[in-house]
Motif scaffolding. Structure first.
Motif, PDB file in Angstrom:
ATOM      1  N   SER A   1       4.716  -1.171   2.988  1.00 20.91           N
ATOM      2  CA  SER A   1       4.708   0.114   2.301  1.00 20.91           C
ATOM      3  C   SER A   1       6.134   0.625   2.175  1.00 20.91           C
ATOM      4  O   SER A   1       6.990   0.302   3.006  1.00 20.91           O
ATOM      5  CB  SER A   1       3.878   1.127   3.107  1.00 20.91           C
TER       6      SER A   1
ATOM      7  N   ILE B   1       0.114   3.083   4.566  1.00 18.80           N
ATOM      8  CA  ILE B   1       0.075   2.004   5.554  1.00 18.80           C
ATOM      9  C   ILE B   1      -0.695   2.395   6.811  1.00 18.80           C
ATOM     10  O   ILE B   1      -1.368   1.567   7.419  1.00 18.80           O
ATOM     11  CB  ILE B   1       1.499   1.503   5.883  1.00 18.80           C
TER      12      ILE B   1
ATOM     13  N   THR C   1       0.827  -1.200   0.000  1.00 21.98           N
ATOM     14  CA  THR C   1       0.000   0.000   0.000  1.00 21.98           C
ATOM     15  C   THR C   1       0.866   1.256   0.000  1.00 21.98           C
ATOM     16  O   THR C   1       2.007   1.226   0.461  1.00 21.98           O
ATOM     17  CB  THR C   1      -0.933   0.029   1.229  1.00 21.98           C
ATOM     18  N   ASP C   2       0.301   2.337  -0.490  1.00 26.09           N
ATOM     19  CA  ASP C   2       0.971   3.636  -0.423  1.00 26.09           C
ATOM     20  C   ASP C   2       0.614   4.393   0.852  1.00 26.09           C
ATOM     21  O   ASP C   2       1.194   5.444   1.123  1.00 26.09           O
ATOM     22  CB  ASP C   2       0.593   4.497  -1.639  1.00 26.09           C
TER      23      ASP C   2
END
Length: 130
Positions: free
Chosen positions: A125, A85, A82-83
């Protein structure tokens, strides 16, 4: 040589619809397909446009008894990138799961949690610790 990519994985869960519901909430994925499984049971495909997790229930399946990390062929965890977190961790908690094993690594951060079926998920991330 052309590079291959992972398109999907298929895991047995106690309730595919329940698992799909929290996966869509926590990771922002969508249900790609759902319906009767090939032989029996029910399957829900949930993920992105490029890849997905097939959630399968045979009906009457038994919980895992062994430690997956000590079992050849055991599923140890599923990792999701994910970008953001921190936002994902907030949604993991809201879904009723407990994030554990937070760690910084080059070049980012990660944590893990277990879902209602004992499946371990890793969230990673490239964001650095704040």
């Amino acid at each position: 040589m052309a590079q291959a990519r992972l398109e999907h994985t298929n895991i047995t869960v106690s309730d595919p619809k329940r698992t799909a519901a929290w996966l869509t909430e926590v990771f922002g994925w969508h249900i790609r397909w759902q319906g009767p499984a090939m032989q029996t049971g029910y399957t829900v495909h949930v993920g992105s446009a490029d890849s997905y997790v097939a959630l399968f229930s045979y009906g009457g399946s038994k919980p895992r008894q062994e430690d997956s990390y000590r079992t050849i062929g055991g599923l140890n965890h599923i990792a999701v990138f994910t970008d953001d977190i921190d936002a994902v961790e907030t949604r993991v908690k809201a879904a009723g799961f407990t994030p554990v094993n937070h760690a910084d690594y080059a070049p980012g951060r990660r944590f893990y949690f277990h879902d209602q079926d004992g499946i371990e998920w890793e969230v990673a991330s490239h964001q650095v610790a704040s």
